[in-house]
Design a protein around this motif. Structure first.
Motif, PDB file in Angstrom:
ATOM      1  N   GLN A 395      -1.867  -3.946 -10.255  1.00 15.47           N
ATOM      2  CA  GLN A 395      -3.074  -4.754 -10.193  1.00 15.47           C
ATOM      3  C   GLN A 395      -2.821  -6.145  -9.609  1.00 15.47           C
ATOM      4  OE1 GLN A 395      -1.360  -3.898 -12.795  1.00 15.47           O
ATOM      5  NE2 GLN A 395      -1.707  -5.190 -14.595  1.00 15.47           N
ATOM      6  N   PHE A 396      -1.567  -6.485  -9.281  1.00 19.23           N
ATOM      7  CA  PHE A 396      -1.299  -7.780  -8.667  1.00 19.23           C
ATOM      8  C   PHE A 396      -1.954  -7.842  -7.293  1.00 19.23           C
ATOM      9  CE2 PHE A 396       2.955  -8.251 -11.117  1.00 19.23           C
ATOM     10  CZ  PHE A 396       2.231  -8.548 -12.258  1.00 19.23           C
ATOM     11  N   ARG A 397      -2.309  -9.041  -6.898  1.00 14.36           N
ATOM     12  CA  ARG A 397      -2.926  -9.192  -5.580  1.00 14.36           C
ATOM     13  C   ARG A 397      -1.926  -8.845  -4.472  1.00 14.36           C
ATOM     14  NH1 ARG A 397      -6.408 -14.406  -3.405  1.00 14.36           N
ATOM     15  NH2 ARG A 397      -6.977 -13.486  -1.387  1.00 14.36           N
ATOM     16  N   SER A 422      -1.400  -3.479  -1.745  1.00 19.20           N
ATOM     17  CA  SER A 422      -0.848  -4.737  -2.241  1.00 19.20           C
ATOM     18  C   SER A 422       0.634  -4.636  -2.562  1.00 19.20           C
ATOM     19  CB  SER A 422      -1.621  -5.181  -3.482  1.00 19.20           C
ATOM     20  OG  SER A 422      -1.525  -4.198  -4.503  1.00 19.20           O
ATOM     21  N   VAL A 423       1.185  -3.404  -2.653  1.00 19.49           N
ATOM     22  CA  VAL A 423       2.601  -3.198  -2.960  1.00 19.49           C
ATOM     23  C   VAL A 423       3.345  -2.931  -1.658  1.00 19.49           C
ATOM     24  CG1 VAL A 423       4.281  -1.849  -4.248  1.00 19.49           C
ATOM     25  CG2 VAL A 423       2.020  -2.301  -5.230  1.00 19.49           C
ATOM     26  N   ASN A 424       4.374  -3.723  -1.393  1.00 17.83           N
ATOM     27  CA  ASN A 424       5.118  -3.609  -0.142  1.00 17.83           C
ATOM     28  C   ASN A 424       6.595  -3.348  -0.431  1.00 17.83           C
ATOM     29  OD1 ASN A 424       5.800  -3.868   2.683  1.00 17.83           O
ATOM     30  ND2 ASN A 424       6.608  -5.885   2.179  1.00 17.83           N
ATOM     31  N   PHE A 425       7.121  -2.233   0.125  1.00 19.84           N
ATOM     32  CA  PHE A 425       8.541  -1.912   0.006  1.00 19.84           C
ATOM     33  C   PHE A 425       9.296  -2.194   1.311  1.00 19.84           C
ATOM     34  CE2 PHE A 425       7.050   0.742  -3.515  1.00 19.84           C
ATOM     35  CZ  PHE A 425       8.029   0.521  -4.457  1.00 19.84           C
ATOM     36  N   ALA A 426       8.587  -2.223   2.401  1.00 23.65           N
ATOM     37  CA  ALA A 426       9.235  -2.211   3.710  1.00 23.65           C
ATOM     38  C   ALA A 426       9.532  -3.606   4.221  1.00 23.65           C
ATOM     39  CB  ALA A 426       8.360  -1.470   4.714  1.00 23.65           C
ATOM     40  N   ARG A 427      10.530  -3.647   5.083  1.00 18.12           N
ATOM     41  CA  ARG A 427      10.839  -4.872   5.805  1.00 18.12           C
ATOM     42  C   ARG A 427      10.875  -4.551   7.299  1.00 18.12           C
ATOM     43  NH1 ARG A 427      16.356  -5.326   7.345  1.00 18.12           N
ATOM     44  NH2 ARG A 427      17.718  -3.744   6.427  1.00 18.12           N
ATOM     45  N   PRO A 428      10.603  -5.508   8.160  1.00 16.70           N
ATOM     46  CA  PRO A 428      10.570  -5.221   9.601  1.00 16.70           C
ATOM     47  C   PRO A 428      11.966  -4.991  10.161  1.00 16.70           C
ATOM     48  CG  PRO A 428      10.220  -7.558   9.184  1.00 16.70           C
ATOM     49  CD  PRO A 428      10.245  -6.896   7.848  1.00 16.70           C
TER      50      PRO A 428
END
Length: 561
Positions: A395-397, A422-428
């Protein structure tokens, strides 16, 4: 062209005049300009101005003489400008400071002498500017300020001395400036400030001392800085904060101590700063902080301690700071946060612990129930997390978990689930593209499987398939040794470059035209048949009339009555 401009000026009597690329003679041709209130001269050749040069411009309110190579003004060059309110002589080559007038310029409130070649400010150099409120002496070569230099400037509010060569501030440097509100001393070579340097500046609200060579701050304990609101001490050589050193800065709201050489934060280092809202101690060498070092900062809204050497934080470190909105401790060596470290923070909007060595996020599970999680940004990227419970973090932004050491099995299990954006695991990443031998920016996820580090590349399968199909060679090859007949195929029918929608529209149009043609043909046939029937009925009617008419012979017609 210039003479035409002068003639038009004399005819229409303008109030505002801007000239560029002019010379001394051309400026002297401007006569009878009683209504002129604003004069701007830029990029002109005016290296020297004699006495009473501007006596003809007695109604001027604003004057700018910039980028004109001005080297010298005679003692009375500004005579006659009794109404002048704003004067700018910036970006010239002036090196000697004088009043340049025989009488006080009583209306002058703003004087800009920046970007010149002044080296020394002499005593009572501004005595003939008694109403001055803004004085800009930045970007010169000033290394000395004589005693009583600013004598008589009782209305001065803003003083800019940044970008000079000052090495010390004496007790008499700013004496008598009772209304001074902002003082800019950044980008100098200041090593020492005497204790009573700001004793008479009781209205000072903003003080900038960044980009200097200060190693200690004893002058801050003086009562003259009690009303200070903004204090910038970044980019100095401060190694420690004296206990109760800020105890007299009652109204300080913003304190910047970044880019110094601080090693620790003691219990009383920040005591007395009850009104402080923003504290920046980033880019230092802080290794430890006392449990109660933030105890008196009850109004604190933002704290930045990133880029230091912290390895742990006390559990009660933030207990007194219940108004905190932003916590930034990125790029330290913190391996674990106490579970209750943020248990009293109900106003948080940003939690940033990127670039540490965190192995768990239990402190996020203990956030207070009154906290609005829908407005919370959490950055835990570049840590050592292997698995976390995502159930309570969805539920975090925004939740950034990129560049961690997640277990590959756990990671794949969570990636295949439908996670919120809103959930990010990846990096460029930038990888070599095998199809066109070029680098392509993609996204990837790091994980570990046993003792092996792996990376999962995230690609859009639809785009990859389409890209590869468009690049491959699909033509058939021909074997001369074993020729084979071509496959039986239907002959290709040339088609127009219309899409399916256009084809449907044209088909419907053709059907409509066909029906219209058939209807017209039917009407034409019916009309012909009707015409033939009418002719036949008419003929029948004439025949019938002939049969009904009585017959008379000629004898009856010619016989007498």
């Amino acid at each position: 062209m210039y003479r035409l401009l002068v003639s038009l000026l004399l005819l229409f009597r303008v109030e505002c005049l801007q000239l560029s690329n002019c010379n001394h003679t051309e400026v002297t041709l401007l006569r009878d300009t009683e209504l002129l209130t604003t004069l701007t001269l830029r990029n002109c050749s005016l290296s020297h101005l004699e006495n009473a040069f501007f006596v003809r411009f007695g109604h001027l309110l604003q004057m700018e003489l910039q980028y004109s190579g001005l080297n010298d003004l005679e003692d009375f060059s500004l005579n006659g400008l009794a109404r002048l309110q704003s004067l700018s002589l910036s970006h010239n080559n002036l090196s000697t400071l004088r009043s340049w007038s025989s009488e006080p310029l009583g209306a002058l409130t703003s004087l800009d002498l920046s970007y010149n070649a002044f080296r020394r400010l002499r005593s009572q150099g501004f005595a003939l500017f008694p109403q001055l409120q803004l004085l800009d002496l930045s970007s010169n070569q000033i290394s000395e300020i004589d005693e009583e230099t600013f004598h008589g400037l009782s209305h001065l509010k803003h003083l800019h001395l940044n970008g000079n060569l000052l090495q010390r501030i004496d007790g008499s440097s700013f004496q008598g400036l009772h209304r001074l509100a902002s003082l800019s001393l950044q980008h100098n070579l200041i090593e020492r400030i005497e204790l009573d340097s700001f004793e008479t500046n009781t209205h000072l609200r903003s003080l900038r001392l960044d980009q200097n060579l200060l190693t200690s701050l004893p002058f801050l304990s003086q009562r003259g800085l009690a009303r200070l609101v903004h204090l910038n001490l970044s980019n100095n050589q401060v190694k420690s904060l004296e206990p109760l050193g800020f105890s007299k800065n009652f109204e300080l709201q913003s304190l910047d101590l970044s880019y110094n050489k601080l090693i620790n934060l003691t219990k009383e280092a920040l005591s007395g700063l009850d009104s402080l809202e923003r504290l920046n101690i980033s880019h230092n060498s802080v290794e430890s902080v006392h449990t109660d070092s933030l105890e008196t900062l009850v109004s604190l809204l933002q704290i930045d301690v990133s880029y230091n050497q912290l390895s742990t934080l006390p559990e009660t470190f933030f207990n007194a700071n219940t108004q905190l909105e932003e916590i930034m401790f990125g790029h330290n060596l913190i391996g674990q946060l106490p579970p209750l470290a943020l248990a009293h923070q109900s106003h948080l909007r940003l939690i940033q612990f990127t670039g540490n060595a965190l192995t768990d996020v239990d402190f996020l599970q203990r956030l207070p129930a009154s906290l609005n999680r829908l407005s919370l940004h959490v950055d835990l990227s570049s840590n050592r997390l292997r698995s976390i419970d995502l159930a309570s973090l969805r539920q975090f932004r925004y939740l950034n978990l990129a560049d961690n050491s997640f277990n590959c099995g756990w990671l794949i299990e969570n990636l295949v689930r439908e996670l919120p954006t809103s959930v990010n695991f990846a990096r460029p990443w930038s990888v070599l593209n095998g199809w066109n031998d070029d680098f392509k920016n993609i996204k990837g996820v790091d994980c570990t499987e046993g003792d092996t580090n792996r990376s999962i590349i995230l690609l859009n399968a639809a785009e990859v398939s389409q890209y590869k199909t468009s690049k491959c060679e699909c033509a058939q090859t021909y074997d001369e040794a074993n020729p084979s007949p071509p496959p039986l195929t239907w002959p290709k029918i040339p088609t127009d470059r219309f899409d399916s929608r256009s084809v449907i529209i044209w088909m419907l149009a053709a059907i409509a035209l066909a029906f219209a043609g058939l209807r017209w043909l039917r009407r034409f046939v019916d009309r012909n048949e009707g015409r033939k029937g009418g002719m036949k009925a008419l003929n029948n009617m004439y025949v019938d009339k002939g049969e009904w008419q009585p017959q008379r012979n000629n004898n009856e017609i010619h016989s007498p009555p």
